[in-house]
Motif scaffolding. Structure first.
Motif, short mmCIF file in Angstrom:
data_model
loop_
_atom_site.label_atom_id
_atom_site.label_comp_id
_atom_site.label_asym_id
_atom_site.label_seq_id
_atom_site.Cartn_x
_atom_site.Cartn_y
_atom_site.Cartn_z
N ILE A 177 0.84 -1.19 0.00
CA ILE A 177 0.00 0.00 0.00
C ILE A 177 0.88 1.24 0.00
CG2 ILE A 177 -0.21 -0.13 2.53
CD1 ILE A 177 -2.91 1.27 2.29
N SER A 178 0.48 2.24 -0.77
CA SER A 178 1.14 3.53 -0.72
C SER A 178 0.08 4.62 -0.60
CB SER A 178 1.99 3.78 -1.97
OG SER A 178 1.19 3.88 -3.12
N ILE A 179 0.31 5.58 0.27
CA ILE A 179 -0.57 6.74 0.43
C ILE A 179 0.33 7.96 0.30
CG2 ILE A 179 -2.15 7.99 1.94
CD1 ILE A 179 -2.82 5.36 3.30
N LEU A 180 0.18 8.71 -0.78
CA LEU A 180 1.10 9.79 -1.10
C LEU A 180 0.36 11.11 -1.26
CD1 LEU A 180 3.22 7.85 -3.77
CD2 LEU A 180 3.82 8.25 -1.37
N THR A 181 1.12 12.19 -1.19
CA THR A 181 0.59 13.54 -1.33
C THR A 181 1.02 14.13 -2.67
OG1 THR A 181 0.73 13.90 1.06
CG2 THR A 181 0.60 15.86 -0.32
N SER A 182 0.06 14.67 -3.43
CA SER A 182 0.41 15.31 -4.70
C SER A 182 0.43 16.83 -4.59
CB SER A 182 -0.58 14.90 -5.79
OG SER A 182 -1.90 15.32 -5.47
N GLY A 183 -0.11 17.37 -3.51
CA GLY A 183 -0.09 18.81 -3.32
C GLY A 183 -0.70 19.20 -2.00
N ILE A 184 -0.38 20.40 -1.52
CA ILE A 184 -0.92 20.92 -0.26
C ILE A 184 -1.23 22.40 -0.43
CG2 ILE A 184 -0.42 21.49 2.16
CD1 ILE A 184 1.18 18.97 2.39
N ILE A 185 -2.39 22.81 0.08
CA ILE A 185 -2.74 24.21 0.18
C ILE A 185 -2.85 24.56 1.66
CG2 ILE A 185 -4.61 25.89 -0.12
CD1 ILE A 185 -5.25 24.59 -2.80
N TYR A 186 -2.12 25.60 2.07
CA TYR A 186 -2.22 26.07 3.44
C TYR A 186 -3.26 27.19 3.49
CZ TYR A 186 2.15 23.51 3.98
OH TYR A 186 3.11 22.52 3.98
N ALA A 187 -4.51 26.80 3.73
CA ALA A 187 -5.56 27.80 3.90
C ALA A 187 -5.39 28.46 5.27
CB ALA A 187 -6.93 27.15 3.77
N ARG A 188 -6.17 29.48 5.53
CA ARG A 188 -5.98 30.22 6.78
C ARG A 188 -6.37 29.41 8.01
NH1 ARG A 188 -8.59 35.61 4.32
NH2 ARG A 188 -6.85 36.22 2.96
N THR A 189 -7.35 28.52 7.86
CA THR A 189 -7.83 27.76 9.03
C THR A 189 -7.85 26.26 8.80
OG1 THR A 189 -10.15 27.97 8.35
CG2 THR A 189 -9.26 29.70 9.77
N ILE A 209 -5.48 22.78 6.62
CA ILE A 209 -4.50 22.28 5.66
C ILE A 209 -5.26 21.39 4.69
CG2 ILE A 209 -2.42 20.89 5.34
CD1 ILE A 209 -1.74 21.50 8.29
N ILE A 210 -5.17 21.70 3.41
CA ILE A 210 -5.89 20.93 2.40
C ILE A 210 -4.88 20.16 1.58
CG2 ILE A 210 -7.48 21.03 0.46
CD1 ILE A 210 -8.14 23.96 1.79
N GLU A 211 -4.98 18.84 1.66
CA GLU A 211 -4.03 17.94 1.00
C GLU A 211 -4.72 17.22 -0.16
OE1 GLU A 211 -1.69 13.72 1.87
OE2 GLU A 211 -3.35 14.42 3.15
N PHE A 212 -3.98 17.08 -1.26
CA PHE A 212 -4.44 16.27 -2.38
C PHE A 212 -3.62 15.00 -2.37
CE2 PHE A 212 -4.73 20.81 -3.41
CZ PHE A 212 -6.12 20.93 -3.42
N GLY A 213 -4.31 13.87 -2.28
CA GLY A 213 -3.62 12.60 -2.10
C GLY A 213 -3.91 11.61 -3.22
N PHE A 214 -3.06 10.58 -3.31
CA PHE A 214 -3.32 9.47 -4.22
C PHE A 214 -2.76 8.20 -3.60
CE2 PHE A 214 0.75 11.21 -5.37
CZ PHE A 214 1.51 10.21 -5.95
N TYR A 215 -3.37 7.07 -3.95
CA TYR A 215 -3.01 5.81 -3.28
C TYR A 215 -3.02 4.65 -4.25
CZ TYR A 215 -8.12 5.30 -3.23
OH TYR A 215 -9.44 5.23 -3.61
N HIS A 216 -2.23 3.62 -3.92
CA HIS A 216 -2.21 2.34 -4.62
C HIS A 216 -2.34 1.26 -3.56
CE1 HIS A 216 0.64 4.35 -7.79
NE2 HIS A 216 -0.55 4.89 -7.79
N VAL A 217 -3.18 0.27 -3.79
CA VAL A 217 -3.34 -0.83 -2.84
C VAL A 217 -3.33 -2.15 -3.61
CG1 VAL A 217 -4.79 -1.89 -1.07
CG2 VAL A 217 -4.74 0.61 -1.30
N ASP A 218 -2.41 -3.05 -3.26
CA ASP A 218 -2.40 -4.42 -3.77
C ASP A 218 -3.02 -5.31 -2.70
OD1 ASP A 218 -1.09 -3.67 -6.09
OD2 ASP A 218 0.90 -4.02 -5.26
N TRP A 219 -4.14 -5.96 -3.03
CA TRP A 219 -4.85 -6.76 -2.04
C TRP A 219 -4.93 -8.22 -2.48
CZ3 TRP A 219 -9.09 -9.36 -3.82
CH2 TRP A 219 -9.69 -8.89 -4.99
N ARG A 220 -5.18 -9.10 -1.51
CA ARG A 220 -5.33 -10.52 -1.77
C ARG A 220 -6.39 -11.09 -0.83
NH1 ARG A 220 -2.13 -13.74 -4.47
NH2 ARG A 220 -0.55 -12.09 -4.55
#
Length: 303
Positions: free
Chosen positions: A244-256, A258-269
């Motif tokens: 599994i990977s959980i990664l960040t593609s971008g961040i916006i520091y709003a005034r009140t 933190i807004i994160e843009f994320g993407f993930y990959h999951v190999d399951w069985r």
């Protein structure tokens, strides 16, 4: 304001308090935009669909790859309207959160469409739009990011098959300031909890008044609904997570927030079955009264 002062201001804002009352003028602008978007969608007016996006807008459609910028977003809608006949479309706003220089709109949508003269399909779900406020009064709001997803499982054949081959792969955010590092640490904790099937502990990564908008599920609100979901969804059993990977593609520091843009990959069985799931998310983080960074709003969908 320099960066250090800005970060200090961000943390000094006690507990990242709830968004203040939304300006009625802004509310009216968003309502008017939703109405004009719906009309343009039904009429197939492609250029009118992208008037609120910019070259920096992050676009996260369900069952399709993340796109950035007006040009690639317009390409998505051209493909959608080439394949689908839209008979009706409507958005209903459920809430708006004011983060100072940004505003988050959350709501539900209903789209009735027909693909290749099949029976009409009711594509219903929820959405989240991050609006950027203009620097000068009187200028229009612009869309910083948008994501949507169905409230129940559906067959892909009922919506357009979007060609993403020309869309660049999402890349990891390279900045490593204090706040970005803290977000990454939180994501690493979530990754371990998912892999270890500790759903109840995963739910503790959310604020008590959080909202979670995940794939094929109605909106989950509050501690109980979110805890019940994760306890069941990530319970121990025959299913295992190979990678599994959980990664960040971008961040916006709003005034009140933190807004994160994320993407993930999951190999399951699961027994003889296995697969890979990829997806993306908009994550709104806030500090609680103890200074712990927690999820306040999160929306996730599959590519």
């Amino acid at each position: 304001m320099n960066r250090l002062s800005f970060i200090f201001f961000l943390f000094a804002f006690a507990g990242f308090a709830q968004g203040s009352k939304i300006d009625s003028v802004i509310t009216k602008q968003i309502e008017e935009y939703n109405s004009s978007f719906a009309n343009a969608f039904v009429k197939g007016s492609k250029d009118d669909l992208v008037k609120a996006y910019t070259d920096q807008s992050i676009f996260m459609p369900e069952h399709s790859r993340q796109r950035v910028g007006t040009k690639t977003i317009l390409d998505f809608y051209k493909q959608w309207l080439t394949q689908a006949k839209i008979t009706s479309y409507e958005r209903k706003i459920l809430e708006m959160q004011d983060f100072g220089n940004y505003l988050l709109e959350i709501g539900t949508f209903d789209e009735n469409l027909t693909i290749n003269e099949q029976n009409s399909f009711s594509y219903s779900g929820k959405y989240s739009v991050l609006w950027k406020k203009p620097s000068k009064r009187g200028q229009p709001l612009t869309i910083a990011a948008e994501i949507w997803g169905s409230s129940s499982y559906f067959d892909d054949k009922n919506i357009p098959d979007i060609d993403d081959s020309s869309v660049p792969q999402t890349e990891e955010y390279s900045v490593s300031d204090k706040l970005a590092s803290e977000v990454r640490e939180r994501n690493n904790t979530i990754k371990k909890l998912v892999q270890d099937r500790q759903g109840a502990e995963h739910a503790k990564m959310f604020m008590p008044d959080a909202m979670y908008l995940t794939y094929y599920t109605p909106i989950l609100s509050g501690e109980k609904e979110i805890t019940d979901y994760f306890t069941e969804h990530e319970k121990p059993g025959t299913l295992s997570i190979d990678k599994i990977s959980i990664l960040t593609s971008g961040i916006i520091y709003a005034r009140t927030a933190i807004i994160e843009f994320g993407f993930y990959h999951v190999d399951w069985r699961d027994g003889a079955s296995n697969g890979n799931v990829r997806g993306k998310s908009i994550n709104v983080w806030k500090k609680d009264n103890n200074g712990e960074l927690l999820l306040f709003r999160q929306m996730v969908n599959h590519d």
